[in-house]
Design a protein around this motif. Sequence first.
Motif, short mmCIF file in Angstrom:
data_model
loop_
_atom_site.label_atom_id
_atom_site.label_comp_id
_atom_site.label_asym_id
_atom_site.label_seq_id
_atom_site.Cartn_x
_atom_site.Cartn_y
_atom_site.Cartn_z
N PHE A 163 11.37 -2.72 -15.16
CA PHE A 163 10.36 -1.69 -14.98
C PHE A 163 10.63 -0.84 -13.74
O PHE A 163 10.56 0.39 -13.79
CB PHE A 163 8.96 -2.33 -14.89
N ILE A 164 11.02 -1.50 -12.64
CA ILE A 164 11.33 -0.73 -11.41
C ILE A 164 12.53 0.18 -11.67
O ILE A 164 12.56 1.35 -11.26
CB ILE A 164 11.59 -1.68 -10.22
N PHE A 165 13.54 -0.35 -12.39
CA PHE A 165 14.74 0.43 -12.72
C PHE A 165 14.36 1.70 -13.52
O PHE A 165 14.77 2.80 -13.19
CB PHE A 165 15.72 -0.44 -13.53
N LEU A 166 13.54 1.50 -14.55
CA LEU A 166 13.13 2.64 -15.39
C LEU A 166 12.31 3.65 -14.60
O LEU A 166 12.45 4.85 -14.77
CB LEU A 166 12.31 2.13 -16.60
N PHE B 225 3.98 6.13 -7.18
CA PHE B 225 4.84 5.07 -6.64
C PHE B 225 4.04 4.07 -5.81
O PHE B 225 4.17 2.86 -5.97
CB PHE B 225 5.98 5.67 -5.81
N ILE B 226 3.20 4.59 -4.94
CA ILE B 226 2.43 3.68 -4.09
C ILE B 226 1.42 2.89 -4.93
O ILE B 226 1.20 1.70 -4.71
CB ILE B 226 1.76 4.42 -2.90
N SER B 227 0.87 3.55 -5.95
CA SER B 227 -0.08 2.85 -6.82
C SER B 227 0.61 1.70 -7.54
O SER B 227 0.07 0.60 -7.66
CB SER B 227 -0.65 3.79 -7.88
N PHE B 228 1.84 1.97 -8.02
CA PHE B 228 2.57 0.94 -8.73
C PHE B 228 2.93 -0.21 -7.78
O PHE B 228 2.79 -1.39 -8.12
CB PHE B 228 3.83 1.52 -9.36
N PHE B 229 3.40 0.16 -6.60
CA PHE B 229 3.78 -0.85 -5.60
C PHE B 229 2.59 -1.76 -5.26
O PHE B 229 2.71 -2.99 -5.26
CB PHE B 229 4.29 -0.12 -4.34
N ILE B 230 1.44 -1.13 -5.03
CA ILE B 230 0.23 -1.89 -4.70
C ILE B 230 -0.16 -2.80 -5.87
O ILE B 230 -0.45 -3.98 -5.69
CB ILE B 230 -0.92 -0.92 -4.36
N SER B 231 -0.12 -2.24 -7.07
CA SER B 231 -0.52 -3.01 -8.25
C SER B 231 0.37 -4.24 -8.41
O SER B 231 -0.11 -5.34 -8.70
CB SER B 231 -0.41 -2.16 -9.51
N LEU B 232 1.67 -4.03 -8.19
CA LEU B 232 2.61 -5.13 -8.36
C LEU B 232 2.37 -6.23 -7.33
O LEU B 232 2.38 -7.42 -7.66
CB LEU B 232 4.04 -4.59 -8.24
N CYS B 233 2.13 -5.81 -6.08
CA CYS B 233 1.88 -6.80 -5.01
C CYS B 233 0.63 -7.61 -5.33
O CYS B 233 0.62 -8.83 -5.22
CB CYS B 233 1.67 -6.12 -3.67
N ILE B 234 -0.44 -6.91 -5.71
CA ILE B 234 -1.71 -7.61 -5.97
C ILE B 234 -1.56 -8.50 -7.20
O ILE B 234 -2.02 -9.65 -7.21
CB ILE B 234 -2.87 -6.60 -6.17
N PHE B 235 -0.85 -7.98 -8.20
CA PHE B 235 -0.65 -8.77 -9.42
C PHE B 235 0.06 -10.08 -9.09
O PHE B 235 -0.37 -11.16 -9.50
CB PHE B 235 0.16 -7.92 -10.42
N GLY B 236 1.14 -9.97 -8.31
CA GLY B 236 1.90 -11.16 -7.92
C GLY B 236 1.04 -12.17 -7.19
O GLY B 236 1.06 -13.37 -7.48
N GLU B 237 0.27 -11.66 -6.23
CA GLU B 237 -0.58 -12.56 -5.42
C GLU B 237 -1.68 -13.19 -6.29
O GLU B 237 -1.95 -14.39 -6.17
CB GLU B 237 -1.20 -11.76 -4.26
N ASN B 238 -2.28 -12.39 -7.16
CA ASN B 238 -3.33 -12.94 -8.03
C ASN B 238 -2.78 -14.01 -8.97
O ASN B 238 -3.42 -15.03 -9.20
CB ASN B 238 -4.00 -11.82 -8.84
N VAL B 239 -1.56 -13.77 -9.48
CA VAL B 239 -0.94 -14.78 -10.36
C VAL B 239 -0.67 -16.06 -9.57
O VAL B 239 -0.95 -17.16 -10.03
CB VAL B 239 0.35 -14.22 -11.01
N SER C 2 13.49 7.43 -14.18
CA SER C 2 12.66 8.53 -14.71
C SER C 2 12.29 9.51 -13.60
O SER C 2 12.17 10.71 -13.82
CB SER C 2 11.41 7.98 -15.37
N GLU C 3 12.15 8.98 -12.39
CA GLU C 3 11.81 9.85 -11.26
C GLU C 3 12.99 10.76 -10.91
O GLU C 3 12.83 11.96 -10.67
CB GLU C 3 11.43 8.98 -10.06
N ILE C 4 14.22 10.19 -10.91
CA ILE C 4 15.42 10.97 -10.58
C ILE C 4 15.68 12.04 -11.65
O ILE C 4 15.95 13.20 -11.35
CB ILE C 4 16.66 10.03 -10.44
N LEU C 5 15.58 11.63 -12.90
CA LEU C 5 15.88 12.55 -14.01
C LEU C 5 14.70 13.43 -14.38
O LEU C 5 14.80 14.25 -15.31
CB LEU C 5 16.34 11.75 -15.24
N LYS C 6 13.59 13.28 -13.67
CA LYS C 6 12.37 14.07 -13.91
C LYS C 6 11.92 13.97 -15.36
O LYS C 6 11.56 14.98 -16.00
CB LYS C 6 12.58 15.55 -13.53
#
Lengths: 155, 467
Positions: B417-420, B380-394, B424-428
């Motif tokens: 993507f966040i929804f999925l 989760f944290i990896s995805f969050f970080i990736s998204l933030c950096i991606f947005g800023e880089n764009v 997926s995390e809730i439903l394991k």
Amino acid sequence: MTPNRKKFLFSYIFVYFVVASCLYFVLHRSYKNFSKDKLNYLTNTVSKYRDKTDNPCQYAIRGDPKEVGNNYVKINFWCSNGTAARSTLALNAIDDISFQGVINEYARIINFDPKMLVTKNWFCFVADRVVTDTAQMISAADTIDCYDKKPIPKK
Amino acid sequence: MIKKIFQFIVLFSIILLSFSVRKKNYSEIPIPGQSVDEYSYSWVGLSLLKTGVPVGISGLQGNKFSYPKYVNVDRFFQTTATGDPLTINYPWLDHPPLLGIITGAYAHFAGAQVFEDTTALFIRRPIIVIGTISVALAMLFAYLNYGFISSVLVGLIYGTTPLVVISSRMIQAENAVIPCLLSCLICLSLYFKTKKDYWLIITSIIAGLATLFKLSGFVCHLFVLFSLLAYYKKINKHFWQDFCYFLIISLPLTFLFVIYGAAYDIQTFKNIVLSNYNRFYGIGPSLILDLIRNQRLTQHKFLPEVWIILSWITFFVWTFKKHKKIVDQLPIFALGSYLIVYVFFGSQPYGWYAFPFWPFLFIILARIISLSFTKNKYFFISFFISLCIFGENVSRLVALDHFQKYATFWRLGTSIFIFLLITSEILKIKTKYIRRIILFLFWLILFYTNYLYLSRINIDFWWQNIS
């Protein structure tokens, strides 16, 4: 402490004392032999890599000195093609504050030949008065104006 | 064997990439003269070689010989200067001379004879090599202790983050302290693994040398202290044996600076040290928050860097976790040690004081991201970080007006993507491989956008968009 560590430290400290003593004496001797001439050579010599200009209107010194009060001189070069270079120099950074001394220092900073002002017939004024003696002293907050063509007198 | 050769080629390519992005426009960006320290360090080295006496620029009280002078190197009086002449001092004893000797000696052997010859084109060459060595050392530490993927990640992050690339072209002592501290990390981790004395000896020598770049190189001593304490878990006989051995080797090297000062004038040396201690504490009480949210290049040149801001978040995550292995704690000790130095030695909020935090933040970031690749942890944290950096880089590459035509793709793609992800995390639902692929693609884009942004930064771009 293990014997190996002791052995290493003994050699290390011996080498250290030799190096440190040499360092001290070499540097101390250099300081004793240091002269203002050596320093001036380093700070005053114009780089062979820097471009030399024959147009004093090409470059100006950016900004005004803020830490010198009114101990400055303004130097303006006006060219007939409409360009100008307007600079302010701190007088405390100039050894010889005669007109020629200031122009020489300015020419060193900008990198042009100060003799050009004579050979190309520039007209220079200090505080709106024509320069007749290049050895005349510059006072604090004076303005030097130089024109490549004789300026039309102000009415 | 083939695997090792492949790994070597990949790691070496990253080092080459790091060098090439540092080298591009290195003499133009940062604009020469934005920090006159760069010249001062080189003049100290050049004057030491030419005359045996260090001459440099100083604003400190206590200097014996001080006078104003216009030295128009790089024509910086026509570009970045503020109008005041430079204050030249000798003997210049503000800092130890090792960095000056490196850059000044390089300039000397490249043909510099006088101060005006020390242009950025000459003097910055050694520092971009030192910057690349720092990337290689961060990668080596990660490779030896965390594995190949961490090493690749830290190399690409530290090698291509725009602010880091630009900052590593500056002749500042912090850029030389960084490889020393990284080398201490590597050597000490090897000492803990092998218990061979020579690793401790090398650590001690490097720690001593670090203080000859700048007294803040004392960070290496603090780092070794914390690491040995953590390794032995208490102050026992073994701890004292190792720590005393370390100090007996490293402190005499630090003391060379005192000998150097005494050779010129012990009274002036004392005055300058005291003057350094009494400098204006411009970083103020909010220094730690400022460190996280405001990245600078010089004192007034702010260049917020999303990679660094988010790395601080991963640092906190990493700190809160209990680590069994000492090698996982070493970057935390390095950061903690430098934080102490930063707070204690702090004066004006110059950007370069914060440079040494960055490689260790990136090592931790790389470790966390690699764990999400290999062990599916911290996803989760990896995805969050990736998204933030991606947005800023764009947003760095595409102006907001131009972005509008992609806005629908962005909001749909990101929200779905966040929804999925949450579902997926809730439903394991087992999505390990899909997650890996997505994260891999994300990070490819991140490094590519870093590279794209870096290739745009030239002198025109700098004046129009950054300066």
